[in-house]
Design an enzyme around this catalytic site. Structure first.
Site, PDB file in Angstrom:
ATOM      1  N   ARG A 189       1.640 -13.877   6.868  1.00  0.00           N
ATOM      2  CA  ARG A 189       0.438 -13.787   6.026  1.00  0.00           C
ATOM      3  C   ARG A 189       0.643 -14.465   4.680  1.00  0.00           C
ATOM      4  NH1 ARG A 189      -1.417  -9.805   1.960  1.00  0.00           N
ATOM      5  NH2 ARG A 189       0.689  -8.994   2.098  1.00  0.00           N
ATOM      6  N   GLU A 215      -5.799  -3.996   8.103  1.00  0.00           N
ATOM      7  CA  GLU A 215      -4.412  -4.259   8.516  1.00  0.00           C
ATOM      8  C   GLU A 215      -4.139  -3.841   9.961  1.00  0.00           C
ATOM      9  OE1 GLU A 215      -1.596  -3.327   5.456  1.00  0.00           O
ATOM     10  OE2 GLU A 215       0.113  -3.500   6.839  1.00  0.00           O
ATOM     11  N   HIS A 233       6.456  -4.473   4.170  1.00  0.00           N
ATOM     12  CA  HIS A 233       5.284  -4.520   3.295  1.00  0.00           C
ATOM     13  C   HIS A 233       3.958  -4.601   4.057  1.00  0.00           C
ATOM     14  CE1 HIS A 233       3.047  -5.458  -0.305  1.00  0.00           C
ATOM     15  NE2 HIS A 233       2.658  -6.632   0.164  1.00  0.00           N
ATOM     16  N   LEU A 264      -6.682  -8.460   1.709  1.00  0.00           N
ATOM     17  CA  LEU A 264      -7.866  -7.767   1.183  1.00  0.00           C
ATOM     18  C   LEU A 264      -9.116  -8.563   1.557  1.00  0.00           C
ATOM     19  CD1 LEU A 264      -6.500  -6.729  -2.347  1.00  0.00           C
ATOM     20  CD2 LEU A 264      -6.828  -5.240  -0.368  1.00  0.00           C
ATOM     21  N   HIS A 309       8.275  -7.798   1.835  1.00  0.00           N
ATOM     22  CA  HIS A 309       8.011  -8.361   0.503  1.00  0.00           C
ATOM     23  C   HIS A 309       9.360  -8.590  -0.164  1.00  0.00           C
ATOM     24  CE1 HIS A 309       6.417  -9.072  -3.458  1.00  0.00           C
ATOM     25  NE2 HIS A 309       5.190  -9.008  -2.984  1.00  0.00           N
ATOM     26  N   LYS A 353      -7.004  10.446   6.208  1.00  0.00           N
ATOM     27  CA  LYS A 353      -5.923  11.349   6.629  1.00  0.00           C
ATOM     28  C   LYS A 353      -5.493  12.282   5.496  1.00  0.00           C
ATOM     29  CE  LYS A 353      -1.962   9.376   8.037  1.00  0.00           C
ATOM     30  NZ  LYS A 353      -0.947   8.898   9.006  1.00  0.00           N
ATOM     31  N   GLY A 406      -1.281  -7.780  -6.774  1.00  0.00           N
ATOM     32  CA  GLY A 406      -1.502  -9.196  -7.093  1.00  0.00           C
ATOM     33  C   GLY A 406      -2.963  -9.560  -7.156  1.00  0.00           C
ATOM     34  N   GLY A 407      -3.717  -9.288  -6.086  1.00  0.00           N
ATOM     35  CA  GLY A 407      -5.135  -9.583  -6.127  1.00  0.00           C
ATOM     36  C   GLY A 407      -5.708  -9.998  -4.800  1.00  0.00           C
ATOM     37  N   THR A 417      -4.534   0.108   0.108  1.00  0.00           N
ATOM     38  CA  THR A 417      -5.463  -0.609  -0.770  1.00  0.00           C
ATOM     39  C   THR A 417      -5.233  -0.231  -2.227  1.00  0.00           C
ATOM     40  OG1 THR A 417      -7.098  -0.694   1.007  1.00  0.00           O
ATOM     41  CG2 THR A 417      -7.926  -0.943  -1.246  1.00  0.00           C
ATOM     42  N   ARG A 468       6.450 -16.206   1.687  1.00  0.00           N
ATOM     43  CA  ARG A 468       7.165 -14.946   1.540  1.00  0.00           C
ATOM     44  C   ARG A 468       8.332 -14.773   2.509  1.00  0.00           C
ATOM     45  NH1 ARG A 468       2.934 -10.217   0.732  1.00  0.00           N
ATOM     46  NH2 ARG A 468       2.493 -11.224  -1.254  1.00  0.00           N
ATOM     47  N   SER A 495     -10.003   5.123   4.942  1.00  0.00           N
ATOM     48  CA  SER A 495     -10.789   5.034   3.700  1.00  0.00           C
ATOM     49  C   SER A 495     -10.218   4.008   2.732  1.00  0.00           C
ATOM     50  CB  SER A 495     -10.844   6.409   3.026  1.00  0.00           C
ATOM     51  OG  SER A 495      -9.531   6.796   2.642  1.00  0.00           O
ATOM     52  N   GLY A 496      -9.529   2.974   3.265  1.00  0.00           N
ATOM     53  CA  GLY A 496      -9.105   1.859   2.411  1.00  0.00           C
ATOM     54  C   GLY A 496     -10.224   0.838   2.328  1.00  0.00           C
TER      55      GLY A 496
HETATM   56  P1  FAD Z   1      -5.389   1.106   3.995  1.00  0.00           P
HETATM   57  O1  FAD Z   1      -5.846   0.719   2.667  1.00  0.00           O
HETATM   58  O2  FAD Z   1      -3.939   1.355   4.158  1.00  0.00           O
HETATM   59  O3  FAD Z   1      -6.165   2.419   4.418  1.00  0.00           O
HETATM   60  C1  FAD Z   1      -5.816   3.102   5.601  1.00  0.00           C
HETATM   61  C2  FAD Z   1      -6.655   4.356   5.708  1.00  0.00           C
HETATM   62  O4  FAD Z   1      -6.534   4.900   7.004  1.00  0.00           O
HETATM   63  C3  FAD Z   1      -6.263   5.470   4.760  1.00  0.00           C
HETATM   64  O5  FAD Z   1      -7.419   6.069   4.246  1.00  0.00           O
HETATM   65  C4  FAD Z   1      -5.552   6.476   5.658  1.00  0.00           C
HETATM   66  O6  FAD Z   1      -5.657   7.811   5.223  1.00  0.00           O
HETATM   67  C5  FAD Z   1      -6.348   6.280   6.921  1.00  0.00           C
HETATM   68  N1  FAD Z   1      -5.683   6.754   8.132  1.00  0.00           N
HETATM   69  C6  FAD Z   1      -4.526   6.347   8.676  1.00  0.00           C
HETATM   70  N2  FAD Z   1      -4.267   7.042   9.797  1.00  0.00           N
HETATM   71  C7  FAD Z   1      -5.290   7.915   9.950  1.00  0.00           C
HETATM   72  C8  FAD Z   1      -5.593   8.922  10.896  1.00  0.00           C
HETATM   73  N3  FAD Z   1      -4.785   9.218  11.928  1.00  0.00           N
HETATM   74  N4  FAD Z   1      -6.726   9.646  10.729  1.00  0.00           N
HETATM   75  C9  FAD Z   1      -7.568   9.417   9.684  1.00  0.00           C
HETATM   76  N5  FAD Z   1      -7.320   8.472   8.756  1.00  0.00           N
HETATM   77  C10 FAD Z   1      -6.193   7.732   8.901  1.00  0.00           C
HETATM   78  N6  FAD Z   1      -2.961  -7.412  -0.069  1.00  0.00           N
HETATM   79  C11 FAD Z   1      -3.634  -8.357  -0.764  1.00  0.00           C
HETATM   80  O7  FAD Z   1      -4.479  -9.064  -0.191  1.00  0.00           O
HETATM   81  N7  FAD Z   1      -3.389  -8.522  -2.087  1.00  0.00           N
HETATM   82  C12 FAD Z   1      -2.481  -7.778  -2.780  1.00  0.00           C
HETATM   83  O8  FAD Z   1      -2.293  -7.951  -3.970  1.00  0.00           O
HETATM   84  C13 FAD Z   1      -1.754  -6.799  -2.064  1.00  0.00           C
HETATM   85  N8  FAD Z   1      -0.809  -6.054  -2.691  1.00  0.00           N
HETATM   86  C14 FAD Z   1      -0.200  -5.048  -1.996  1.00  0.00           C
HETATM   87  C15 FAD Z   1       0.700  -4.208  -2.669  1.00  0.00           C
HETATM   88  C16 FAD Z   1       1.284  -3.143  -2.018  1.00  0.00           C
HETATM   89  C17 FAD Z   1       2.257  -2.254  -2.739  1.00  0.00           C
HETATM   90  C18 FAD Z   1       0.969  -2.907  -0.662  1.00  0.00           C
HETATM   91  C19 FAD Z   1       1.588  -1.755   0.064  1.00  0.00           C
HETATM   92  C20 FAD Z   1       0.099  -3.755   0.023  1.00  0.00           C
HETATM   93  C21 FAD Z   1      -0.489  -4.821  -0.645  1.00  0.00           C
HETATM   94  N9  FAD Z   1      -1.389  -5.657   0.013  1.00  0.00           N
HETATM   95  C22 FAD Z   1      -2.043  -6.630  -0.696  1.00  0.00           C
HETATM   96  C23 FAD Z   1      -1.783  -5.399   1.387  1.00  0.00           C
HETATM   97  C24 FAD Z   1      -3.131  -4.654   1.379  1.00  0.00           C
HETATM   98  O9  FAD Z   1      -3.132  -3.717   0.338  1.00  0.00           O
HETATM   99  C25 FAD Z   1      -3.390  -3.934   2.684  1.00  0.00           C
HETATM  100  O10 FAD Z   1      -3.186  -4.782   3.761  1.00  0.00           O
HETATM  101  C26 FAD Z   1      -4.841  -3.443   2.722  1.00  0.00           C
HETATM  102  O11 FAD Z   1      -5.118  -2.677   1.584  1.00  0.00           O
HETATM  103  C27 FAD Z   1      -5.075  -2.643   3.972  1.00  0.00           C
HETATM  104  O12 FAD Z   1      -6.346  -2.067   3.891  1.00  0.00           O
HETATM  105  P2  FAD Z   1      -6.860  -1.146   5.066  1.00  0.00           P
HETATM  106  O13 FAD Z   1      -8.192  -0.655   4.638  1.00  0.00           O
HETATM  107  O14 FAD Z   1      -6.730  -1.861   6.334  1.00  0.00           O
HETATM  108  O15 FAD Z   1      -5.813   0.058   5.116  1.00  0.00           O
HETATM  109  C1  SIN Z   2       1.848  -8.878  -4.470  1.00  0.00           C
HETATM  110  O1  SIN Z   2       1.206  -8.554  -5.468  1.00  0.00           O
HETATM  111  O2  SIN Z   2       2.907  -9.496  -4.483  1.00  0.00           O
HETATM  112  C2  SIN Z   2       1.318  -8.458  -3.153  1.00  0.00           C
HETATM  113  C3  SIN Z   2       0.376  -9.460  -2.676  1.00  0.00           C
HETATM  114  C4  SIN Z   2       0.148  -9.293  -1.223  1.00  0.00           C
HETATM  115  O3  SIN Z   2       0.835  -8.511  -0.553  1.00  0.00           O
HETATM  116  O4  SIN Z   2      -0.730  -9.985  -0.720  1.00  0.00           O
END
Ligand code: FAD
Ligand code: SIN
Length: 533
Positions: free
Chosen positions: A377, A366, A342, A383, A235, A37, A50-51, A45, A281, A14-15
């Site tokens: 990356r 991801e 990270h 995002l 990071h 989960k 940062g953005g 997410t 990075r 749900s990201g």
């Molecule tokens: P997620 O957002 O991690 O969502 C994963 C989902 O899967 C969750 O809902 C979880 O519950 C679910 N899940 C996992 N396993 C299971 C399971 N077995 N059963 C059911 N559900 C499950 N990226 C950028 O581009 N810009 C930024 O500024 C940035 N800043 C960041 C800052 C931080 C602190 C972090 C940690 C990351 C950052 N990133 C950034 C990276 C970015 O946030 C992630 O790569 C992105 O949000 C991943 O999205 P996603 O939907 O793939 O996964």
């Molecule tokens: C950050 O805000 O430094 C995170 C950006 C990213 O992971 O893409």
């Protein structure tokens, strides 16, 4: 036995990746089940600060964003993917705005209505943000939109255990209802893995607890190819404080002029890269690692005390407030920082349409390896990648949507050789062992010997875990440990296979670059029993 639930599309996660795919599918009239989960907003997410990178300024260009992405990726990006993501970026940002995301704007008379910031490796200001809480804003808006959508069922506290994958086709998943302690069967014509990354495999990480690589492990057990898992991004700047979990200090802080200094106050980045604090990075993380190892210090410092205090408080309200909570006023003294795991560049291998090597299984966000990031990356590209591939996955699954095969008879989840569970303390101990081992042996700087030791120990741990995994009282923790240990082994196997140092993978014993770089692809054994072992 509860009757299996069925929908057109099962989205696991749900990201941003899961919600964007679900919203697109619902807009086209498909029935969708979304699993989370934990609570819907417990995602990476939500933490993004940062953005999101996209070309929205008249003085910026697709060519420049493509060039920066390829440079960061160190020769391993798939050019057609980079071009697609960058060029589709503005349309996908428009989707976000249509779904209700509010980005920080600037006053009239500027080239772009948005306040665009800069981050490491970007040669222009092209990062849209919502103050320093971009991810939380995206998560808020998409969750609200999803809850208001027809045809979408959102199930929280549902942990997917394994994919249902007869004859090379994925037809849904077995899912643990963590409150009830029961395993349900969810069938679907198409399944989308959007489970995020696995940085929890390291002792220190910026990621929330959900990031245990369940999607990657499930895909492997179902027989899907995975790739490039050696490229783990650390990071460079997380708050160093004994009482704080690794809290991210956004790269945007360096983008706005933050300087890295050692304990004596000396700026050191010029020694490592001409772009200094805004180098890619991997370079910044290795530079900090090197300064820490040579000095024996616990942390370095990120200094913004030369910037106007009012600007710092206005631009970084969340970071400022969190640092204050730990006694650090960043407007008056430098922030103590260390690197932490990270982001994961590798993952389940997909094509340009988010299709995995298994029928009816798609991977987005991801968890997927699209080829956008190559060996490293570029900041704020993930995002964007999730959004672009969510749309591509939805288009591609819609065009191939077919009823479940006639030969298919759903079976109950099989707990296998159930044995008495070990004590909880053993599970906790194994968790700690895997994460510490990965941090110490498979971290920012690697050697052949450390990788070999890591592999031997992880295999031993996996053997132990196998002994007590199939417990009747299935717990989320145990399932995650099983996945985490498998993911650790796959990372080490990829790292050992790459006989060079490239991007995020740095091995002292193979410092040179190979002339023709290739992806590290791992194919699971053909025998399903061998994959489950
Ligand atoms: P997620 O957002 O991690 O969502 C994963 C989902 O899967 C969750 O809902 C979880 O519950 C679910 N899940 C996992 N396993 C299971 C399971 N077995 N059963 C059911 N559900 C499950 N990226 C950028 O581009 N810009 C930024 O500024 C940035 N800043 C960041 C800052 C931080 C602190 C972090 C940690 C990351 C950052 N990133 C950034 C990276 C970015 O946030 C992630 O790569 C992105 O949000 C991943 O999205 P996603 O939907 O793939 O996964
Ligand atoms: C950050 O805000 O430094 C995170 C950006 C990213 O992971 O893409």
């Amino acid at each position: 036995m509860k009757r299996p639930s069925a929908s057109d599309v099962l989205v696991i996660g749900s990201g941003i990746a899961g919600l964007a795919t679900a919203l697109k599918a619902a807009e086209h009239g498909l029935s969708v089940t979304v699993l989370a989960k934990c609570g819907v907003e417990e995602t990476n997410t939500s933490r993004a600060q940062g953005g999101i990178a996209s070309v929205l300024d008249a003085e910026d260009s697709f060519i420049s964003h493509i060039h920066d992405t390829l440079t960061a990726g160190a020769g391993l990006c798939r050019t057609e993917v980079v071009e697609a993501v960058v060029q589709e970026g503005p349309e996908r940002i428009a989707d976000l705005v249509r779904w209700g995301v509010r980005f920080t704007r600037v006053g009239k008379g500027r080239r772009s209505p948005y306040d665009l910031t800069r981050e490491g490796g970007h040669s222009a200001r092209r990062i849209l943000h919502s103050s320093d809480l971009t991810g939380a804003e995206i998560q808020r808006a998409l969750t609200a939109r999803l809850k208001a959508s027809r045809g979408v069922k959102l199930l929280e506290w549902r942990q997917a255990v394994d994919l249902i994958a007869p004859r090379g086709q994925v037809l849904g998943a077995y899912v643990l209802d963590t409150a009830a302690g029961a395993v349900e069967t969810h069938l679907a014509k198409a399944t989308v893995l959007a489970t995020g990354g696995w940085s929890k495999v390291y002792l220190y990480t910026t990621n929330p607890d959900v990031a245990t690589g369940d999607g990657l492990a499930m895909a492997w057990r179902a027989g899907a190819e995975v790739a490039n898992l050696e490229f783990c991004q650390f990071h460079p700047t997380c708050l160093y404080h004994h009482d704080a979990p690794r809290f991210l200090i956004s790269e945007a802080v360096r983008g706005e002029g933050g300087i890295l200094r050692d304990r004596r106050g000396k700026a050191f980045m010029a020694r490592f890269h001409p772009l200094k604090e805004l180098a890619p990075r991997d370079v910044v993380a290795r530079a900090i690692d090197s300064v820490l190892k040579s000095s024996g210090d616990d942390c370095v410092f990120l200094d913004v005390t030369h910037l106007p205090a009012a600007f710092v408080r206005r631009r970084f309200p969340h970071i400022h407030a969190t640092c204050m909570r730990y006694g650090v006023d960043m407007t008056r003294r430098p922030i103590p920082v260390v690197p932490a795991a990270h982001y994961q560049c590798g993952g389940v291998r997909v094509d340009l349409h988010a299709r995995t090597s298994l029928g009816r299984l798609y991977a987005v966000g991801e968890v997927a390896c699209t080829g956008l990031h190559g060996a490293n990356r570029l900041a704020s590209n993930s995002l964007l990648e999730a959004l672009v591939f969510a749309r591509r996955a939805e288009e591609s699954l819609r065009s191939g949507l077919a009823p479940l095969p006639k030969w298919f008879r759903p079976r109950r989840w099989d707990p296998g050789r159930a044995v008495e569970s070990d004590e909880g303390v053993v599970v906790t101990q194994n968790w700690d062992e895997v994460r510490r081992l990965m941090w110490n042996y498979v971290g920012i700087v690697r050697t052949d010997k450390r990788l070999k030791r890591a592999l031997d120990r992880i295999r031993m741990l996996r053997h132990e875990i196998r002994e007590y995994y199939w417990d009747f009282h299935l717990t989320g923790d145990l399932l995650e440990l099983r996945n985490l240990a498998l993911v650790a082994e796959l990372i080490v196997r990829c790292a050992r296979a790459r006989r060079e140092s490239r991007g995020l993978h740095f091995n002292i014993d193979c410092p040179a670059l190979q002339a023709r770089p290739v992806d590290t692809v791992l194919r699971p054994p053909k025998d399903p029993k061998a994959r489950r072992a």
